[in-house]
Write an enzyme that holds these catalytic residues in place. Sequence first.
Site, PDB file in Angstrom:
ATOM      1  N   ARG A  19       0.856  -1.195   0.000  1.00 55.50           N
ATOM      2  CA  ARG A  19       0.000   0.000   0.000  1.00 55.50           C
ATOM      3  C   ARG A  19       0.885   1.236   0.000  1.00 55.50           C
ATOM      4  O   ARG A  19       2.007   1.209   0.518  1.00 55.50           O
ATOM      5  CB  ARG A  19      -0.939   0.003   1.205  1.00 55.50           C
ATOM      6  CG  ARG A  19      -1.887  -1.203   1.286  1.00 55.50           C
ATOM      7  CD  ARG A  19      -3.123  -1.114   0.375  1.00 55.50           C
ATOM      8  NE  ARG A  19      -2.864  -1.243  -1.049  1.00 55.50           N
ATOM      9  CZ  ARG A  19      -3.807  -1.190  -1.981  1.00 55.50           C
ATOM     10  NH1 ARG A  19      -5.066  -0.999  -1.650  1.00 55.50           N
ATOM     11  NH2 ARG A  19      -3.506  -1.325  -3.245  1.00 55.50           N
ATOM     12  N   GLN A 191     -12.235   0.322  -0.101  1.00 58.05           N
ATOM     13  CA  GLN A 191     -11.878  -0.719   0.850  1.00 58.05           C
ATOM     14  C   GLN A 191     -10.375  -1.029   0.738  1.00 58.05           C
ATOM     15  O   GLN A 191      -9.758  -0.754  -0.292  1.00 58.05           O
ATOM     16  CB  GLN A 191     -12.790  -1.931   0.547  1.00 58.05           C
ATOM     17  CG  GLN A 191     -12.635  -3.132   1.431  1.00 58.05           C
ATOM     18  CD  GLN A 191     -11.768  -4.187   0.784  1.00 58.05           C
ATOM     19  OE1 GLN A 191     -11.496  -4.127  -0.401  1.00 58.05           O
ATOM     20  NE2 GLN A 191     -11.326  -5.138   1.577  1.00 58.05           N
ATOM     21  N   GLY A 193      -8.341  -3.268  -0.103  1.00 60.10           N
ATOM     22  CA  GLY A 193      -7.649  -3.947  -1.207  1.00 60.10           C
ATOM     23  C   GLY A 193      -7.848  -3.355  -2.584  1.00 60.10           C
ATOM     24  O   GLY A 193      -7.403  -3.938  -3.562  1.00 60.10           O
ATOM     25  N   LYS A 194      -8.498  -2.187  -2.701  1.00 59.77           N
ATOM     26  CA  LYS A 194      -8.787  -1.656  -4.047  1.00 59.77           C
ATOM     27  C   LYS A 194      -7.608  -0.832  -4.590  1.00 59.77           C
ATOM     28  O   LYS A 194      -6.616  -0.653  -3.914  1.00 59.77           O
ATOM     29  CB  LYS A 194     -10.062  -0.819  -4.017  1.00 59.77           C
ATOM     30  CG  LYS A 194     -11.241  -1.489  -3.323  1.00 59.77           C
ATOM     31  CD  LYS A 194     -11.714  -2.805  -3.938  1.00 59.77           C
ATOM     32  CE  LYS A 194     -13.008  -3.266  -3.276  1.00 59.77           C
ATOM     33  NZ  LYS A 194     -13.437  -4.608  -3.669  1.00 59.77           N
ATOM     34  N   HIS A 195      -7.760  -0.296  -5.824  1.00 57.20           N
ATOM     35  CA  HIS A 195      -6.658   0.479  -6.434  1.00 57.20           C
ATOM     36  C   HIS A 195      -6.213   1.619  -5.525  1.00 57.20           C
ATOM     37  O   HIS A 195      -5.042   1.944  -5.453  1.00 57.20           O
ATOM     38  CB  HIS A 195      -7.088   1.099  -7.766  1.00 57.20           C
ATOM     39  CG  HIS A 195      -7.199   0.140  -8.903  1.00 57.20           C
ATOM     40  ND1 HIS A 195      -8.246  -0.728  -9.043  1.00 57.20           N
ATOM     41  CD2 HIS A 195      -6.386  -0.073  -9.978  1.00 57.20           C
ATOM     42  CE1 HIS A 195      -8.080  -1.439 -10.169  1.00 57.20           C
ATOM     43  NE2 HIS A 195      -6.963  -1.056 -10.748  1.00 57.20           N
TER      44      HIS A 195
END
Length: 409
Positions: A19, A191, A193-195
């Site tokens: 991230r 959320q 885990g998104k881009h």
Amino acid sequence: MTQATARITLPSDQNATGRSFGEEELALLRRAIESGILNCTKGTLVREFEERFGKLLGMPFCRTTTSGTAAIHTAVAAIDPEPGDEVVSSPITDMGAITPIIYQAAIPVFADVDPLTYNVTAKTIERKITRRTRAVIVTHLFGGACDMDPILELCGRHGIAVIEDCAQAYGTEYKGRPAGTIGAIGCFSLQQGKHMTTGEGGMVVARDEALSRRMRLFIDKAWGYGDPNPDHYFLAMNYRMTELQGAVALAQLEKLQAMTRQRVAMAELLTRRIAGVPGIAPPKAVPGSKHSYWKYPLRVDPAVVRGGADALGAKLKEAGIFCAPRYIQKLAFECEVLRDRNTFGKSKFPYVGEQRKGEPPVAYATADTPGAVEALAGVVVLPWNERYQPEHVEHIAHHVRRAAEELCI
Ligand SMILES: *Cc1c(COP(=O)(O)O)cnc(C)c1O
């Protein structure tokens, strides 16, 4: 395996390794805290983010929500189906693209998908259209665009609204248009885990003024702020995001294009590196579209690779590549909530009741969606994110090639 490839661990979107959080997020969070305003109705950060995200997509209306599921709920509520109406969705999507339909008293029905793109098509949607169909929610799965022109033509002809679920499709394009700007409403998720992410959160975007007004109201208990005689106009939720999320969202937005570019560049590198590997194929994008690689769905031909996706996935996992053979283990309508109609008390509403009088009952059958069954049986979903470097891709390509060659029939 060489020592160099053995030691590689892939960045993960579940923690700091995969991230992109840093000083930019911290500075804006500090601004939010020091302002003493953490609520978006009084703060400036959420509103600024909405304005910038809307501008990026070229959409006049953009509002944040507490999740992608809340964004879909907001979109369905804006369409305002009558109880017992039907909304077409995909059997391969997140449950967040389905349960909001039922909360709005409508019934989800499922169009099959193209097994090579994993997405619904005009042809499969058409078979599910009845006199009760009010909307279609198309999911651009893994970041690959649905073939939108025929879908728009079909839905236009039937007076059905198109909602785009873009939770996995930041930066996805279809014939020069960004995903989320093609149908009546675009929905996004923030959320983990998104881009891009704020941990939890979401957005809705639209052009139509009436839909925009309904969505703005729905997110805020349908209270008519700024109206001459405000009231709570209709049944609605509080889906307001906080300024803390707004701060992180603003910082993430600055990085979105670079993060997406890196995902795409690394995915294209993998596609080159696995060219010619027996029984393995890269994702197929519909003509004129640009994939944004939320994940990299690897196609596995079981006629060539012994044991198919399961066997290949098992070998990749042994090598520390935490992929998902078959992606989801059940189609959406096979999950208990839909299979057993576990909705409101024991009523089975909205499937059962006056609102369905004279209509044939909605039935879900796996045999109705052979494309979805085939799609899942032949896919190994590789985790992907913006921190991948060529060495990570070489590592994945090496193990894909090795596993496929070992399993080659
Ligand atoms: C993540 C996701 C959602 C739901 O988003 P949440 O923020 O987790 O509620 C909906 N649809 C798709 C396709 C998703 O990937």
